[in-house]
Design an enzyme around this catalytic site. Sequence first.
Site, PDB file in Angstrom:
ATOM      1  N   LYS A  48       0.802  -1.205   0.000  1.00 30.98           N
ATOM      2  CA  LYS A  48       0.000   0.000   0.000  1.00 30.98           C
ATOM      3  C   LYS A  48       0.842   1.265   0.000  1.00 30.98           C
ATOM      4  O   LYS A  48       0.405   2.339  -0.369  1.00 30.98           O
ATOM      5  CB  LYS A  48      -0.887   0.046   1.272  1.00 30.98           C
ATOM      6  CG  LYS A  48      -1.830  -1.067   1.440  1.00 30.98           C
ATOM      7  CD  LYS A  48      -2.606  -0.865   2.778  1.00 30.98           C
ATOM      8  CE  LYS A  48      -3.175  -2.130   3.255  1.00 30.98           C
ATOM      9  NZ  LYS A  48      -3.700  -1.978   4.653  1.00 30.98           N
ATOM     10  N   GLU A 104       8.049   2.438  -5.362  1.00 23.75           N
ATOM     11  CA  GLU A 104       8.066   1.980  -3.974  1.00 23.75           C
ATOM     12  C   GLU A 104       8.088   3.210  -3.061  1.00 23.75           C
ATOM     13  O   GLU A 104       8.561   4.288  -3.463  1.00 23.75           O
ATOM     14  CB  GLU A 104       9.340   1.112  -3.850  1.00 23.75           C
ATOM     15  CG  GLU A 104       9.737   0.466  -2.588  1.00 23.75           C
ATOM     16  CD  GLU A 104       8.749  -0.374  -1.823  1.00 23.75           C
ATOM     17  OE1 GLU A 104       7.612   0.075  -1.617  1.00 23.75           O
ATOM     18  OE2 GLU A 104       9.167  -1.441  -1.341  1.00 23.75           O
ATOM     19  N   ASP A 105       7.573   3.082  -1.845  1.00 28.74           N
ATOM     20  CA  ASP A 105       7.602   4.205  -0.902  1.00 28.74           C
ATOM     21  C   ASP A 105       8.993   4.371  -0.301  1.00 28.74           C
ATOM     22  O   ASP A 105       9.560   5.459  -0.295  1.00 28.74           O
ATOM     23  CB  ASP A 105       6.548   4.029   0.207  1.00 28.74           C
ATOM     24  CG  ASP A 105       6.627   2.670   0.924  1.00 28.74           C
ATOM     25  OD1 ASP A 105       7.409   1.781   0.502  1.00 28.74           O
ATOM     26  OD2 ASP A 105       5.893   2.484   1.912  1.00 28.74           O
ATOM     27  N   VAL A 107      12.870   2.113   0.426  1.00 28.76           N
ATOM     28  CA  VAL A 107      13.712   0.918   0.374  1.00 28.76           C
ATOM     29  C   VAL A 107      14.583   0.916   1.621  1.00 28.76           C
ATOM     30  O   VAL A 107      15.257   1.903   1.919  1.00 28.76           O
ATOM     31  CB  VAL A 107      14.597   0.890  -0.889  1.00 28.76           C
ATOM     32  CG1 VAL A 107      15.528  -0.306  -0.872  1.00 28.76           C
ATOM     33  CG2 VAL A 107      13.731   0.865  -2.144  1.00 28.76           C
ATOM     34  N   ASP A 108      14.518  -0.188   2.348  1.00 29.86           N
ATOM     35  CA  ASP A 108      15.316  -0.330   3.564  1.00 29.86           C
ATOM     36  C   ASP A 108      16.387  -1.379   3.292  1.00 29.86           C
ATOM     37  O   ASP A 108      17.467  -1.066   2.810  1.00 29.86           O
ATOM     38  CB  ASP A 108      14.381  -0.696   4.714  1.00 29.86           C
ATOM     39  CG  ASP A 108      15.080  -0.732   6.065  1.00 29.86           C
ATOM     40  OD1 ASP A 108      16.268  -0.375   6.128  1.00 29.86           O
ATOM     41  OD2 ASP A 108      14.443  -1.125   7.064  1.00 29.86           O
ATOM     42  N   SER A 109      16.103  -2.648   3.550  1.00 28.57           N
ATOM     43  CA  SER A 109      17.079  -3.699   3.227  1.00 28.57           C
ATOM     44  C   SER A 109      17.091  -3.994   1.725  1.00 28.57           C
ATOM     45  O   SER A 109      18.092  -4.481   1.197  1.00 28.57           O
ATOM     46  CB  SER A 109      16.748  -4.983   3.989  1.00 28.57           C
ATOM     47  OG  SER A 109      15.613  -5.603   3.434  1.00 28.57           O
ATOM     48  N   LYS A 136      16.873   4.187   2.346  1.00 29.18           N
ATOM     49  CA  LYS A 136      17.653   4.188   3.595  1.00 29.18           C
ATOM     50  C   LYS A 136      19.076   3.705   3.370  1.00 29.18           C
ATOM     51  O   LYS A 136      19.926   3.847   4.241  1.00 29.18           O
ATOM     52  CB  LYS A 136      16.972   3.319   4.657  1.00 29.18           C
ATOM     53  CG  LYS A 136      15.780   3.998   5.315  1.00 29.18           C
ATOM     54  CD  LYS A 136      15.274   3.201   6.508  1.00 29.18           C
ATOM     55  CE  LYS A 136      14.213   3.970   7.271  1.00 29.18           C
ATOM     56  NZ  LYS A 136      13.522   3.126   8.267  1.00 29.18           N
ATOM     57  N   ASP A 164       3.456   3.889   6.873  1.00 32.30           N
ATOM     58  CA  ASP A 164       2.621   3.639   8.050  1.00 32.30           C
ATOM     59  C   ASP A 164       3.422   3.131   9.239  1.00 32.30           C
ATOM     60  O   ASP A 164       4.546   2.639   9.103  1.00 32.30           O
ATOM     61  CB  ASP A 164       1.569   2.576   7.732  1.00 32.30           C
ATOM     62  CG  ASP A 164       2.190   1.172   7.608  1.00 32.30           C
ATOM     63  OD1 ASP A 164       3.095   1.001   6.762  1.00 32.30           O
ATOM     64  OD2 ASP A 164       1.790   0.273   8.374  1.00 32.30           O
TER      65      ASP A 164
END
Length: 179
Positions: A48, A104-105, A107-109, A136, A164
């Site tokens: 989402k 995409e909102d 990107v972390d990993s 990130k 969120d």
Amino acid sequence: MTDPRLGGRQLRRVVFDQQAIARRVEGLGAEITASYPSGDLLVLGLLKGSFVFLADLVRAIARPLEVDFVVAASYGSGKTSSGSVRLAYDPATLLEGKHVLLVEDIVDSGLTLATIVQLLSARRPRSLEICTFLHKRAGEQLRYPVRFVGFDAPNEFLVGYGLDHAENFRHLPYIASLQ
Ligand code: IMP
Ligand code: MG
């Protein structure tokens, strides 16, 4: 700061305000417009989290395009990415022969994206690029480069503009870190 949208929760700080977001989205739209001179462009939002960004982004892209969505669901129930992801909603739109831009909102990993990219590549798009609003730059998991990045994000838990915390705060018009 008291924002009635927060229901009493305290923010640590606003990281990107509405004005900064609007300016950057215009810039990204211009970059994307210039990068796709011809051919069908399909913008695929990963739900989402991307829904707010996607709505702004597509209106900043000055060329014909189609919009569809993908929904990723993890097999595990953990809070962190496990990498075992399947598509809970699979776009009806044909990918073959089209330029596909996956949106995409954050990107972390990069694990979530890595899996989705693999699944979508198999559909033989003409090209497959990633646009994320926030990066990130935390992980080495993402072998696939992210072509378009809105902002590098601090290593804090961020909410708003689609992001969120337990399904709350997606509707904040700015990006903030939680206390
Ligand atoms: P990754 O697989 O580790 O790259 O995780 C990416 C996903 O985790 C994103 O699509 C978000 O749903 C979520 N996520 C990562 N960092 C944050 C954050 O700071 N706030 C909210 N969601 C986040
Ligand atoms: Mg999420």
